[in-house]
Design a protein around this motif. Sequence first.
Motif, short mmCIF file in Angstrom:
data_model
loop_
_atom_site.label_atom_id
_atom_site.label_comp_id
_atom_site.label_asym_id
_atom_site.label_seq_id
_atom_site.Cartn_x
_atom_site.Cartn_y
_atom_site.Cartn_z
N ALA A 42 28.74 33.99 62.98
CA ALA A 42 28.90 33.38 61.66
C ALA A 42 30.38 33.28 61.29
CB ALA A 42 28.14 34.19 60.61
N MET A 43 31.15 34.32 61.59
CA MET A 43 32.59 34.32 61.30
C MET A 43 33.29 33.19 62.07
SD MET A 43 33.79 38.29 61.38
CE MET A 43 33.50 39.41 60.02
N ALA A 44 32.96 33.10 63.36
CA ALA A 44 33.64 32.13 64.22
C ALA A 44 33.37 30.70 63.79
CB ALA A 44 33.20 32.34 65.67
N GLN A 45 32.19 30.46 63.19
CA GLN A 45 31.80 29.10 62.81
C GLN A 45 32.04 28.82 61.33
OE1 GLN A 45 27.69 28.96 64.02
NE2 GLN A 45 28.20 28.41 66.13
N LEU A 46 32.62 29.77 60.62
CA LEU A 46 32.73 29.68 59.15
C LEU A 46 33.64 28.57 58.66
CD1 LEU A 46 31.49 31.22 56.80
CD2 LEU A 46 33.48 32.72 56.79
N GLY A 47 34.80 28.42 59.32
CA GLY A 47 35.76 27.44 58.83
C GLY A 47 36.42 27.91 57.55
N SER A 48 36.85 26.96 56.70
CA SER A 48 37.54 27.30 55.46
C SER A 48 36.56 27.63 54.35
CB SER A 48 38.43 26.14 55.01
OG SER A 48 39.41 25.86 55.99
N VAL A 49 36.88 28.68 53.59
CA VAL A 49 36.07 29.08 52.44
C VAL A 49 37.00 29.16 51.24
CG1 VAL A 49 34.53 30.83 51.49
CG2 VAL A 49 34.60 30.45 53.96
N ASN A 50 36.69 28.41 50.18
CA ASN A 50 37.62 28.39 49.05
C ASN A 50 37.60 29.69 48.25
OD1 ASN A 50 35.53 28.21 46.97
ND2 ASN A 50 35.24 26.10 47.64
N ALA A 51 38.65 29.90 47.50
CA ALA A 51 38.84 31.16 46.76
C ALA A 51 37.73 31.40 45.74
CB ALA A 51 40.20 31.14 46.07
N ASP A 52 37.21 30.34 45.11
CA ASP A 52 36.14 30.50 44.12
C ASP A 52 34.89 31.11 44.75
OD1 ASP A 52 36.95 27.42 42.33
OD2 ASP A 52 37.73 29.46 42.14
N THR A 53 34.58 30.66 45.94
CA THR A 53 33.40 31.20 46.63
C THR A 53 33.61 32.66 46.98
OG1 THR A 53 32.89 29.03 47.58
CG2 THR A 53 31.90 30.93 48.64
N VAL A 54 34.81 33.00 47.48
CA VAL A 54 35.13 34.39 47.82
C VAL A 54 35.01 35.27 46.58
CG1 VAL A 54 36.91 35.95 48.66
CG2 VAL A 54 36.67 33.67 49.68
N GLU A 55 35.61 34.83 45.48
CA GLU A 55 35.61 35.62 44.25
C GLU A 55 34.20 35.79 43.71
OE1 GLU A 55 38.28 34.15 41.37
OE2 GLU A 55 37.87 35.73 39.91
N SER A 56 33.40 34.71 43.78
CA SER A 56 32.03 34.78 43.29
C SER A 56 31.19 35.77 44.10
CB SER A 56 31.40 33.38 43.34
OG SER A 56 30.07 33.42 42.92
N LEU A 57 31.36 35.73 45.42
CA LEU A 57 30.61 36.66 46.27
C LEU A 57 31.00 38.11 45.99
CD1 LEU A 57 30.42 35.02 49.81
CD2 LEU A 57 28.52 35.74 48.38
N CYS A 58 32.29 38.33 45.88
CA CYS A 58 32.76 39.69 45.65
C CYS A 58 32.34 40.20 44.27
CB CYS A 58 34.28 39.76 45.80
SG CYS A 58 34.84 39.47 47.48
N ALA A 59 32.27 39.29 43.30
CA ALA A 59 31.86 39.67 41.96
C ALA A 59 30.41 40.14 41.95
CB ALA A 59 32.03 38.50 41.00
N GLU A 60 29.61 39.58 42.84
CA GLU A 60 28.22 40.01 42.94
C GLU A 60 28.12 41.46 43.34
OE1 GLU A 60 26.03 37.42 45.47
OE2 GLU A 60 26.56 35.60 44.36
N PHE A 61 29.10 41.96 44.04
CA PHE A 61 29.12 43.36 44.46
C PHE A 61 30.09 44.17 43.59
CE2 PHE A 61 26.57 43.21 48.23
CZ PHE A 61 26.60 41.89 48.62
N SER A 62 30.36 43.62 42.41
CA SER A 62 31.20 44.32 41.41
C SER A 62 32.58 44.66 41.95
CB SER A 62 30.49 45.60 40.93
OG SER A 62 29.24 45.30 40.36
N GLN A 63 33.17 43.76 42.72
CA GLN A 63 34.51 43.98 43.23
C GLN A 63 35.44 42.89 42.71
OE1 GLN A 63 34.42 44.18 47.49
NE2 GLN A 63 32.86 45.79 47.54
N SER A 64 36.67 43.27 42.44
CA SER A 64 37.65 42.31 41.98
C SER A 64 38.54 41.93 43.16
CB SER A 64 38.50 42.92 40.88
OG SER A 64 39.53 42.05 40.49
#
Length: 333
Positions: A42-64
């Motif tokens: 999954a990592m190798a095929q991921l390509g670019s992931v925008n910052a909003d998606t990263v932040e949203s995912l991390c927020a789901e786990f209560s991380q800033s």
Amino acid sequence: MSTVQLPGVQRAAILMLALGEEQCSQLFAMMHEEEIKEISLAMAQLGSVNADTVESLCAEFSQSISSAGMLVGSFDSTERLLQKSLSRERASQIMEEIRGPAGRTMWDKLGNVNEAVLANYLKNEYPQTVAVVLGKVKASHAARVLSLLPDSFAMEVIMRMLRMESVQKDVLDSVEKTLRSEFMSNLARSTRRDSHEMIAEIFNSLDRQVEGRFMSALEERSREAAERVKSLMFTFDDLARLTPDAVQKLMRAVEKDKLTIALKGASDEIRTLFLGSLSERAGKLLRDDIAQLGPVRLRDVDDAQSQIVLIAKELGGQGEIELNEHQDEQMVT
């Protein structure tokens, strides 16, 4: 990219990349081998992931982690992470499996290897080994490989397959180990997709006007490259090379309305080929449908013809029909 639509394994891959190499390596060390393979792929095929998606995912786990910015998942970054938690040899093995043909098991992967490549390797093996291999892949793939082997060698393989009973696990493990170390690893390192073939596939997916514009521009830059791309493209007009049996199989797989629209704008040669593959009554009905269609937009014709080409390529990939896609030799009449 919506986090709701992301599969679990992709969500895990993004989060682990966001954590960084040190934390990611610790997590890998606590996982089972199959989990490592799945997340690594999954990592190798991921390509670019925008910052909003990263932040949203991390927020789901209560991380800033809003400062993480854009992530890029690639084969190189994945390999570096694996080497942090696994031996260099094991990390290389996993990456070779990821880069190689798709499939969860070795036998699945072999089923996705081009039959000519596989036959070229197997012809140097013992007939008993080849019998074991061909007994584990799909019959259709085994048939194509067998047909490419020298006749005398192929008969030796067939005789051993006829006499072969259940194969002991240690024999299977030995054959699988040899295939992984000697064949798959070399295949993963040597397989590089032809750039002209990649552009040909992209051009095939464009509508006719856009494709024509790009091809003209390419001819101005490099006539040699343009000719190579043209030779690799498979278009609706190339269906004229199909056999009557292949045309019938294709027509059964195509929606009637799409076929009618496609033939409305087809050349006389293609239209005659398709209509000639039908019974007299069915051919007359299709001619009437084409005649009653009236004026049709060129875009609709292009779309219908493109869909039929895609179906033809799918049938070709499944071994249902023979496409004869690459016509490098010029014919003189």
